[in-house]
Design an enzyme around this catalytic site. Sequence first.
Site, mmCIF file in Angstrom:
data_model
loop_
_atom_site.group_PDB
_atom_site.id
_atom_site.type_symbol
_atom_site.label_atom_id
_atom_site.label_comp_id
_atom_site.label_asym_id
_atom_site.label_seq_id
_atom_site.Cartn_x
_atom_site.Cartn_y
_atom_site.Cartn_z
ATOM 1 N N GLY A 15 0.829 -1.204 0.000
ATOM 2 C CA GLY A 15 0.000 0.000 0.000
ATOM 3 C C GLY A 15 0.863 1.253 0.000
ATOM 4 N N ARG A 76 0.887 -5.461 -6.256
ATOM 5 C CA ARG A 76 1.068 -6.781 -5.638
ATOM 6 C C ARG A 76 1.597 -7.714 -6.729
ATOM 7 N NH1 ARG A 76 -0.015 -5.421 -0.242
ATOM 8 N NH2 ARG A 76 -1.752 -3.965 -0.243
ATOM 9 N N ASP A 107 5.351 -5.133 5.947
ATOM 10 C CA ASP A 107 5.935 -6.435 6.281
ATOM 11 C C ASP A 107 5.869 -7.440 5.131
ATOM 12 O OD1 ASP A 107 3.227 -6.793 6.452
ATOM 13 O OD2 ASP A 107 3.202 -7.456 8.532
ATOM 14 N N SER A 109 6.228 -6.678 1.958
ATOM 15 C CA SER A 109 7.349 -6.281 1.092
ATOM 16 C C SER A 109 8.672 -6.753 1.686
ATOM 17 C CB SER A 109 7.376 -4.758 0.934
ATOM 18 O OG SER A 109 6.119 -4.278 0.528
ATOM 19 N N THR A 130 4.040 2.530 5.684
ATOM 20 C CA THR A 130 2.647 2.110 5.848
ATOM 21 C C THR A 130 2.001 3.035 6.859
ATOM 22 O OG1 THR A 130 1.175 0.415 6.777
ATOM 23 C CG2 THR A 130 3.462 0.355 7.501
ATOM 24 N N ASP A 132 -0.334 2.363 8.865
ATOM 25 C CA ASP A 132 -0.834 1.665 10.061
ATOM 26 C C ASP A 132 0.134 1.677 11.242
ATOM 27 O OD1 ASP A 132 -3.188 1.073 8.794
ATOM 28 O OD2 ASP A 132 -2.599 -0.950 8.204
ATOM 29 N N ASP A 134 2.392 -0.411 12.037
ATOM 30 C CA ASP A 134 2.315 -1.730 12.677
ATOM 31 C C ASP A 134 3.550 -2.584 12.419
ATOM 32 O OD1 ASP A 134 1.883 -2.050 9.987
ATOM 33 O OD2 ASP A 134 0.144 -3.355 10.183
ATOM 34 N N ARG A 176 -6.496 -2.619 10.354
ATOM 35 C CA ARG A 176 -7.109 -3.947 10.415
ATOM 36 C C ARG A 176 -6.572 -4.751 11.588
ATOM 37 N NH1 ARG A 176 -5.357 -5.826 5.919
ATOM 38 N NH2 ARG A 176 -6.763 -4.615 4.630
#
Length: 328
Positions: A15, A76, A107, A109, A130, A132, A134, A176
């Site tokens: 993303g 992707r 992660d 990637s 990213t 997020d 995360d 998510r």
Amino acid sequence: MSKNIKKIGVLTSGGDSPGMNAAIRSVVRTCAYHNVECIGIYRGYQGMIEGDFKEMGPRSVNNIVNKGGTILKSARSKEFMTPEGRQKAYQNLKTAGVDALVVIGGDGSFTGAEVFNNEFDFPVMGIPGTIDNDIFGTSHTLGYDTALNTVVEVIDKIRDTASSHNRLFFVEVMGRDAGHIALNAGIGAGAEEILIPEEDLGLDRLLDSLKKSKASGKSSSIVVIAEGDKIGKNVFELKDYVEANLPEYDVRVSVLGHMQRGGAPSCFDRVLASRLGVKAVESLLEGKTNFMVGLLADKVALTPLEQAIKGHSEIDKELLRVSDIMTT
């Protein structure tokens, strides 16, 4: 500095996030500073398989530090998950004379980069991009700060409408598997309740909280919900449940979606991207490989890719406590 590395490839994968362009710029200009050639790889690993490469110099990254998204595009690649796909990618890199790789992404990637390194002993370095936040091994990923500012700005606007019409708004934000955006933006925007995947608030406590808000004289409320929150199957079912149990509330839902991933990066993200890009290139030139560059205690630090992938990015317990106090 390593004499073995004369050309470095850079790609963005997964993303997109604000700050990726600033990181590309940093990688390209650091290469130029050290008299190393730089190749831009378009569309992530798929572009690597298809040989979609372009030489990049300092002038080719003019005026991109302020742009969201990624000029190298992202995609992707199922083919890269196969040994045959990775072999094609390796051959293309060798044919183009590329000696090392900087991968900007999340992660997934990094998992691709680690597998590629293990199979071909090819030097790789990761930069976390990213919204997020995360990824283990960094306090901030590229785009996270910008996303927070975007979310807070939108919630501020929603609150104007909530107050004018005495409404309860459920605002769903990205996350998510991690509640970093919801927790920080919720505190920053003064939300009455924050729901995140890491903490199962439970429906009863949510109803109790909303009843207390009503009883204390609040005529409108904002509840920030991470998309991965476990309290309901989705935000619309949650809305129906609250309306059925608290009919005095007029509930509206706002799903912020992909607007959180776009827009010009904040100053923080631009500076972070610049710092991480320099560290990524210079670490490769020092002979290091299979690391992610990140920010720890405001210092740029290296974390082994394997740890970055497998480690768990913890939610800040102190922030959870602050959230509890602020939503009193």
